[in-house]
Design a protein around this motif. Sequence first.
Motif, PDB file in Angstrom:
ATOM      1  N   TYR A 153       6.090   2.092   1.603  1.00 18.52           N
ATOM      2  CA  TYR A 153       4.910   1.177   1.411  1.00 18.52           C
ATOM      3  C   TYR A 153       4.418   0.456   2.509  1.00 18.52           C
ATOM      4  O   TYR A 153       5.409  -0.086   3.544  1.00 18.52           O
ATOM      5  CB  TYR A 153       5.294   0.198   0.273  1.00 18.52           C
ATOM      6  CG  TYR A 153       5.721   0.599  -1.179  1.00 18.52           C
ATOM      7  CD1 TYR A 153       4.488   1.099  -2.001  1.00 18.52           C
ATOM      8  CD2 TYR A 153       6.887   0.708  -1.140  1.00 18.52           C
ATOM      9  CE1 TYR A 153       4.876   1.466  -3.069  1.00 18.52           C
ATOM     10  CE2 TYR A 153       7.358   1.469  -2.446  1.00 18.52           C
ATOM     11  CZ  TYR A 153       6.156   1.848  -3.572  1.00 18.52           C
ATOM     12  OH  TYR A 153       6.530   2.024  -4.734  1.00 18.52           O
ATOM     13  N   ILE A 154       3.162   0.045   2.868  1.00 17.65           N
ATOM     14  CA  ILE A 154       2.840  -0.735   4.048  1.00 17.65           C
ATOM     15  C   ILE A 154       2.713  -2.208   3.426  1.00 17.65           C
ATOM     16  O   ILE A 154       2.085  -2.314   2.592  1.00 17.65           O
ATOM     17  CB  ILE A 154       1.383  -0.257   4.462  1.00 17.65           C
ATOM     18  CG1 ILE A 154       1.448   1.337   5.119  1.00 17.65           C
ATOM     19  CG2 ILE A 154       0.863  -1.142   5.490  1.00 17.65           C
ATOM     20  CD1 ILE A 154       0.148   1.722   5.547  1.00 17.65           C
ATOM     21  N   GLU A 175      -0.952  14.820   9.179  1.00 18.07           N
ATOM     22  CA  GLU A 175      -1.319  13.677  10.237  1.00 18.07           C
ATOM     23  C   GLU A 175      -1.479  12.485   9.600  1.00 18.07           C
ATOM     24  O   GLU A 175      -1.229  11.358  10.105  1.00 18.07           O
ATOM     25  CB  GLU A 175      -2.788  14.194  10.956  1.00 18.07           C
ATOM     26  CG  GLU A 175      -2.493  15.619  11.879  1.00 18.07           C
ATOM     27  CD  GLU A 175      -3.792  15.759  12.608  1.00 18.07           C
ATOM     28  OE1 GLU A 175      -4.444  14.918  12.778  1.00 18.07           O
ATOM     29  OE2 GLU A 175      -3.827  16.928  12.912  1.00 18.07           O
ATOM     30  N   LEU A 176      -1.961  12.553   8.338  1.00 21.82           N
ATOM     31  CA  LEU A 176      -2.105  11.186   7.577  1.00 21.82           C
ATOM     32  C   LEU A 176      -0.794  10.487   7.391  1.00 21.82           C
ATOM     33  O   LEU A 176      -0.631   9.417   7.226  1.00 21.82           O
ATOM     34  CB  LEU A 176      -2.937  11.468   6.314  1.00 21.82           C
ATOM     35  CG  LEU A 176      -3.746  10.419   5.773  1.00 21.82           C
ATOM     36  CD1 LEU A 176      -4.811   9.953   6.994  1.00 21.82           C
ATOM     37  CD2 LEU A 176      -4.536  10.765   4.619  1.00 21.82           C
ATOM     38  N   ILE A 218       0.862  -1.218   0.110  1.00 22.89           N
ATOM     39  CA  ILE A 218      -0.113   0.073  -0.112  1.00 22.89           C
ATOM     40  C   ILE A 218       1.031   1.187  -0.031  1.00 22.89           C
ATOM     41  O   ILE A 218       1.948   1.339   0.868  1.00 22.89           O
ATOM     42  CB  ILE A 218      -1.056   0.037   1.364  1.00 22.89           C
ATOM     43  CG1 ILE A 218      -1.824  -1.143   1.203  1.00 22.89           C
ATOM     44  CG2 ILE A 218      -1.858   1.357   1.352  1.00 22.89           C
ATOM     45  CD1 ILE A 218      -2.617  -1.641   2.491  1.00 22.89           C
ATOM     46  N   ASP A 219       0.792   2.099  -0.966  1.00 25.19           N
ATOM     47  CA  ASP A 219       1.538   3.247  -0.905  1.00 25.19           C
ATOM     48  C   ASP A 219       0.788   4.527  -0.385  1.00 25.19           C
ATOM     49  O   ASP A 219      -0.403   3.995   0.082  1.00 25.19           O
ATOM     50  CB  ASP A 219       1.838   3.717  -2.433  1.00 25.19           C
ATOM     51  CG  ASP A 219       0.766   3.813  -3.492  1.00 25.19           C
ATOM     52  OD1 ASP A 219      -0.460   4.352  -2.840  1.00 25.19           O
ATOM     53  OD2 ASP A 219       0.806   3.607  -4.461  1.00 25.19           O
ATOM     54  N   PHE A 220       1.225   5.395  -0.381  1.00 22.58           N
ATOM     55  CA  PHE A 220       0.617   6.685   0.536  1.00 22.58           C
ATOM     56  C   PHE A 220      -0.459   7.274  -0.404  1.00 22.58           C
ATOM     57  O   PHE A 220      -1.813   7.511   0.567  1.00 22.58           O
ATOM     58  CB  PHE A 220       1.441   7.858   0.755  1.00 22.58           C
ATOM     59  CG  PHE A 220       0.989   8.890   1.566  1.00 22.58           C
ATOM     60  CD1 PHE A 220       0.713   8.755   2.861  1.00 22.58           C
ATOM     61  CD2 PHE A 220       0.702  10.136   0.941  1.00 22.58           C
ATOM     62  CE1 PHE A 220       0.138   9.681   3.756  1.00 22.58           C
ATOM     63  CE2 PHE A 220       0.459  11.221   1.845  1.00 22.58           C
ATOM     64  CZ  PHE A 220      -0.181  10.804   3.064  1.00 22.58           C
ATOM     65  N   PHE A 260       0.820   6.928   8.441  1.00 23.78           N
ATOM     66  CA  PHE A 260       1.178   6.130   7.460  1.00 23.78           C
ATOM     67  C   PHE A 260       2.595   5.565   8.090  1.00 23.78           C
ATOM     68  O   PHE A 260       2.991   4.400   7.849  1.00 23.78           O
ATOM     69  CB  PHE A 260       1.336   6.869   6.018  1.00 23.78           C
ATOM     70  CG  PHE A 260       1.838   5.882   5.121  1.00 23.78           C
ATOM     71  CD1 PHE A 260       1.132   5.006   4.128  1.00 23.78           C
ATOM     72  CD2 PHE A 260       3.165   5.912   4.671  1.00 23.78           C
ATOM     73  CE1 PHE A 260       1.691   4.313   3.269  1.00 23.78           C
ATOM     74  CE2 PHE A 260       3.694   5.196   3.532  1.00 23.78           C
ATOM     75  CZ  PHE A 260       2.963   4.503   3.018  1.00 23.78           C
ATOM     76  N   ASN A 261       3.525   6.378   8.147  1.00 27.40           N
ATOM     77  CA  ASN A 261       4.707   6.210   8.838  1.00 27.40           C
ATOM     78  C   ASN A 261       4.475   5.266   9.898  1.00 27.40           C
ATOM     79  O   ASN A 261       5.697   4.519  10.179  1.00 27.40           O
ATOM     80  CB  ASN A 261       5.705   7.488   8.899  1.00 27.40           C
ATOM     81  CG  ASN A 261       5.947   8.108   7.754  1.00 27.40           C
ATOM     82  OD1 ASN A 261       5.967   7.574   6.568  1.00 27.40           O
ATOM     83  ND2 ASN A 261       6.082   9.501   7.939  1.00 27.40           N
TER      84      ASN A 261
END
Length: 226
Positions: free
Chosen positions: A176-177, A161-162, A140-142, A166-167
């Motif tokens: 990426y997640i 904040e988002l 999953i990318d940002f 994500f980080n």
Amino acid sequence: MAEKLNKKASIRTTGKLDKKVVSKTASKLDKKAASKTTQKKAVITTNNLDKAQIKKIFDVFDYNGNGILSLAEIDKAVIELYPHLAKDKPAIMRAYKAADTSKDGFIDFKEFGRLIDLLHYYNELFKIFKKLDIDNDRRIDFGEFKKGHKLIGINVVPNKELKTKFNEIDTNLGGYILFDEFCIYAAKMKLISDIPQDTQDTQNSQEEIPQDVQNKQEVQETQTKL
């Protein structure tokens, strides 16, 4: 006299061969019966199964009969018994690794009940993961995260904040997640309420972030604030 001895030897040999054939046939029939039972009931979790029932399913998984399951055997059995789980390979791999508490690369009978429960749990998580993974590249990318973050209970709006959220999930800071990282976050946030206790323990141990990664995170957080 010699003829009688030959006949006796022939009868004994034939008898032994017959027994072996019967034994092998019975074994195959037992496995087929267990397989049919498993398919009919579509057993996924072990909540309502006793030890004997779990053993029957284990025997179906154990193709070579050596009492331990390799990843190849697990993969093959899932395809045959639970075809709806078979296409989600990352979920199978995650369940296999988490169930292997002895870390010997195999699943024994003591670990098998955990494996069955985890196959179900990680399959449910992978369904959520796939909704976020729009381009189906198993990460999953940002951009994808921004579009689907509400699916995992994140309601922040500002971009900064988002990005921070994500980080937090992207623990190796690779941009990426990955599914493993997603699973750790899911356990922490209890995205699925019926998380097995064994899974919670595994996730807790995996949440320990190496020092060099922690340092990178601190740098990124500082840069974000600036």
